[in-house]
Design an enzyme around this catalytic site. Structure first.
Site, PDB file in Angstrom:
ATOM      1  N   GLU A   1      93.952 -67.801  64.982  1.00  0.00           N
ATOM      2  CA  GLU A   1      93.173 -68.478  63.941  1.00  0.00           C
ATOM      3  C   GLU A   1      93.959 -69.680  63.398  1.00  0.00           C
ATOM      4  OE1 GLU A   1      92.079 -65.796  60.824  1.00  0.00           O
ATOM      5  OE2 GLU A   1      90.576 -67.150  59.988  1.00  0.00           O
TER       6      GLU A   1
ATOM      7  N   GLY B   1      88.065 -66.108  52.981  1.00  0.00           N
ATOM      8  CA  GLY B   1      87.827 -65.156  51.918  1.00  0.00           C
ATOM      9  C   GLY B   1      88.811 -63.996  52.001  1.00  0.00           C
ATOM     10  N   ALA B   2      89.219 -63.632  53.233  1.00  0.00           N
ATOM     11  CA  ALA B   2      90.084 -62.469  53.391  1.00  0.00           C
ATOM     12  C   ALA B   2      91.479 -62.798  53.930  1.00  0.00           C
ATOM     13  CB  ALA B   2      89.413 -61.442  54.300  1.00  0.00           C
ATOM     14  N   SER B   3      91.660 -64.000  54.526  1.00  0.00           N
ATOM     15  CA  SER B   3      93.016 -64.377  54.954  1.00  0.00           C
ATOM     16  C   SER B   3      93.196 -65.874  54.812  1.00  0.00           C
ATOM     17  CB  SER B   3      93.280 -63.944  56.404  1.00  0.00           C
ATOM     18  OG  SER B   3      92.642 -64.819  57.303  1.00  0.00           O
ATOM     19  N   THR B   4      94.461 -66.289  54.863  1.00  0.00           N
ATOM     20  CA  THR B   4      94.757 -67.721  54.805  1.00  0.00           C
ATOM     21  C   THR B   4      95.813 -68.036  55.851  1.00  0.00           C
ATOM     22  OG1 THR B   4      95.304 -69.553  53.319  1.00  0.00           O
ATOM     23  CG2 THR B   4      96.523 -67.529  52.983  1.00  0.00           C
ATOM     24  N   GLN B   5      95.747 -69.213  56.452  1.00  0.00           N
ATOM     25  CA  GLN B   5      96.646 -69.588  57.540  1.00  0.00           C
ATOM     26  C   GLN B   5      97.396 -70.882  57.223  1.00  0.00           C
ATOM     27  OE1 GLN B   5      94.184 -66.834  58.334  1.00  0.00           O
ATOM     28  NE2 GLN B   5      93.139 -68.778  58.533  1.00  0.00           N
TER      29      GLN B   5
HETATM   30  N1  LIG Z   1      80.624 -73.873  48.418  1.00  0.00           N
HETATM   31  C1  LIG Z   1      81.599 -72.992  48.305  1.00  0.00           C
HETATM   32  N2  LIG Z   1      82.312 -72.899  47.177  1.00  0.00           N
HETATM   33  C2  LIG Z   1      83.308 -72.007  47.065  1.00  0.00           C
HETATM   34  N3  LIG Z   1      83.686 -71.181  48.031  1.00  0.00           N
HETATM   35  C3  LIG Z   1      83.003 -71.226  49.172  1.00  0.00           C
HETATM   36  C4  LIG Z   1      81.929 -72.123  49.389  1.00  0.00           C
HETATM   37  N4  LIG Z   1      81.447 -71.938  50.648  1.00  0.00           N
HETATM   38  C5  LIG Z   1      82.201 -70.961  51.192  1.00  0.00           C
HETATM   39  N5  LIG Z   1      83.128 -70.514  50.304  1.00  0.00           N
HETATM   40  C6  LIG Z   1      84.143 -69.478  50.483  1.00  0.00           C
HETATM   41  O1  LIG Z   1      84.957 -69.832  51.592  1.00  0.00           O
HETATM   42  C7  LIG Z   1      85.511 -68.632  52.136  1.00  0.00           C
HETATM   43  C8  LIG Z   1      85.235 -68.635  53.623  1.00  0.00           C
HETATM   44  O2  LIG Z   1      85.885 -67.554  54.170  1.00  0.00           O
HETATM   45  P1  LIG Z   1      85.479 -66.915  55.573  1.00  0.00           P
HETATM   46  O3  LIG Z   1      85.656 -67.929  56.621  1.00  0.00           O
HETATM   47  O4  LIG Z   1      84.137 -66.260  55.459  1.00  0.00           O
HETATM   48  O5  LIG Z   1      86.533 -65.749  55.649  1.00  0.00           O
HETATM   49  P2  LIG Z   1      87.802 -65.484  56.584  1.00  0.00           P
HETATM   50  O6  LIG Z   1      88.188 -66.797  57.201  1.00  0.00           O
HETATM   51  O7  LIG Z   1      88.873 -64.955  55.674  1.00  0.00           O
HETATM   52  O8  LIG Z   1      87.339 -64.472  57.585  1.00  0.00           O
HETATM   53  C9  LIG Z   1      84.857 -67.474  51.396  1.00  0.00           C
HETATM   54  O9  LIG Z   1      85.718 -67.047  50.361  1.00  0.00           O
HETATM   55  C10 LIG Z   1      83.606 -68.114  50.790  1.00  0.00           C
HETATM   56  O10 LIG Z   1      83.206 -67.459  49.606  1.00  0.00           O
HETATM   57 CA   LIG Z   2      87.294 -68.623  58.082  1.00  0.00          CA
END
Ligand SMILES: Nc1ncnc2c1ncn2[C@@H]1O[C@H](COP(=O)(O)OP(=O)(O)O)[C@@H](O)[C@H]1O
Ligand SMILES: [Ca+2]
Length: 492
Positions: free
Chosen positions: A171, A200-204
């Protein structure tokens, strides 16, 4: 005198004829060159990647010129479709229904990609941190969710290549490939840009570092050979440090006493919502145990203080020990930062909403302080179109981002401006999906492709000027060597 006029007339006629012939020759030459080298009617090939994130799934369609598969042809995003509802990991209660959620976006892809290309269009699904967490909790449920999406994708007319949970390294590394591919930094072999992705659940975090990353922490090292250049990449994915899980970690910290209400500096004054303890503590990310109280819920009350919020947020990181030469947090190795950086996904959504995509770190802190202290009713009135869940959390998310980047990754006031908050680059979304597809379809060659010494436009221009020069030389020869002209000079 009459002899002179006659001579002059003949001279003018000859000049006019030569000029007309010369210009016609040049026009004919350049037109032939342009037509000969004109690209044939452009045909495109397509690829589809589904990004099954923790909060939602998005379908990306990419296209590239058909005759430039793994050459210089730029792959670009032509369309994206947001799947209705939450991410596939949320279907753990009814895993069989995860696949059905993808159907309408897949139908859209069928209508957008030319029928003749359907069979050869590769289709991939990559699931990220939401599914990593579900697999940690219950492997059988996560398998059932993947089977359900597999069934739907297999029945599509495209060339289905598999659905899997990608690793955090993939990722991070493919996010880096995407950003550098789109900004055209790979072919040029010039400096690269680091990639920061907040989900939403991880950061890179991924950036080019010294080769000794592999010696100190092999799991954080990725190497690529692209277009004839070697890249040594540092990459790390922090599971549970995406902004939704980080909020759970922060709430768990604040609800340890088991009180009936929590005054939270990360939410606006006047904000008050009842939350169940289960919603906070059910995540595998929340290590701290649920407080031993009989009540099921607590009232989450906002206090609106960004500096206090940063203190709360800081407590979800562990800075206590590091067994490497240096660490970011949670005992994870991180070499010195090497900028610039592109920060995308939720980094962009949040910072863009808060108007913090430019300016110094200090001014961002001040703006956030003012924003968090504003009453919740006022915020809601001002943004009636923004989803209330996002709106309520921007103060927390902004504070979390500042803390993650500074306390966590060690960005300082000086290096803050190395970070650019981006959503798209040249029309394509920044994210891991494009890099993932480029890699699996071998579309970035390891060695630099042979290219003609001149681009087409340069070739035509050069041809034009050489012809002009030849014409001018011809004209000069004629001007000085024409016998009539000589005799005229003698007569005068
Ligand atoms: N317009 C927005 N404003 C704020 N947060 C947003 C918006 N659109 C998407 N997000 C957030 O961006 C993040 C996207 O994470 P996601 O790709 O679903 O998860 P992960 O990459 O951890 O599997 C989520 O926390 C979602 O709530
Ligand atoms: Ca993502």
């Amino acid at each position: 005198m009459s002899c002179q006029t006659k001579g002059k007339n003949a001279w003018y006629k000859a000049v006019i004829i030569i000029t007309v012939l010369g210009i016609t020759a040049i026009v004919a030459l350049v037109t032939t060159a342009v037509l000969q080298n004109k690209p044939l009617l452009q045909k495109y090939k397509y690829g589809i990647v589904l990004d099954a994130g923790s909060s939602h799934t998005a379908v990306y369609i990419y296209e590239w010129p058909a005759e430039k598969d793994n050459d210089t042809g730029r792959v670009q995003q032509t369309h994206s479709c947001k799947v209705q509802g939450a991410g596939i990991s949320s279907y753990s209660v009814f895993p069989g229904q995860a696949g059905a959620s993808l159907k309408s976006c897949m139908k859209e892809a069928e209508s957008l990609i030319p029928l003749s290309r359907h069979l050869e269009t590769p289709l991939y699904l990559g699931a990220t941190a939401g599914m990593r967490l579900l697999r940690m909790e219950n492997q059988s449920l996560s398998d059932q969710v993947l089977w359900s999406v597999e069934e739907v994708l297999q029945s599509s007319p495209f060339s289905y290549q598999g659905a899997r949970i990608i690793t955090g390294q993939e990722e991070g590394a493919f996010g880096w490939v995407t950003v550098n591919y789109l900004s055209d930094r790979l072919k040029q072999g010039s400096g690269t840009t680091g990639a920061l992705d907040l989900g939403g659940a991880s950061t890179q975090i991924s950036f080019v570092a010294n080769q000794d990353v592999a010696e100190e922490s092999a799991e954080n090292a990725v190497t690529f050979r692209l277009y004839g250049n070697d890249y040594f990449l540092y990459t790390h994915s922090f599971l549970c440090y995406g902004k939704d899980q980080a909020l759970k970690l922060a709430l768990a910290q604040q609800t340890q006493s088991g009180d009936s209400s929590v005054l939270d500096p990360c939410f606006h004054p006047g904000y008050s919502v009842d939350r169940s303890y289960f919603s906070v503590y059910s995540s595998p990310c929340v290590m701290a145990g649920k407080p031993l109280v009989s009540r099921d819920s607590f009232t989450h009350v906002g206090a609106g203080n960004a500096s206090l919020c940063q203190e709360v947020v800081r407590r979800i990181f562990n800075f206590s020990s590091c067994s490497f030469s240096r660490c970011s947090f949670n005992r994870v190795y991180q070499p010195p930062l090497q900028g610039p950086f592109g920060a995308f996904s939720a980094f962009y959504f949040v910072m863009n909403f808060l108007n913090l995509t430019s300016g110094s770190l200090e001014s961002s802190r001040e703006k956030l302080e003012r924003y968090c202290s504003r009453p919740w009713t006022q915020i809601k009135q001002q943004h009636p179109d923004v989803k209330e869940k996002y709106l309520a959390e921007y103060c927390f998310s902004g504070s979390y981002i500042l803390s993650l980047l500074t306390d966590g990754y060690n960005f300082t006031s000086d290096t803050w401006t190395d970070i650019t908050f981006i959503k798209k680059i040249s029309g394509s979304d920044a994210g891991w999906t494009l890099g993932y597809m480029l890699n699996l379809t071998n579309m970035i060659p390891a060695e630099a492709p042979d290219t003609p010494p001149l681009p087409h436009a340069g070739y035509v221009t050069l041809l034009f000027f050489i012809s002009l020069l030849l014409f001018f030389l011809l004209f000069l020869c004629f001007r000085f060597l024409w016998p009539h002209r000589n005799s005229q000079t003698q007569m005068i």
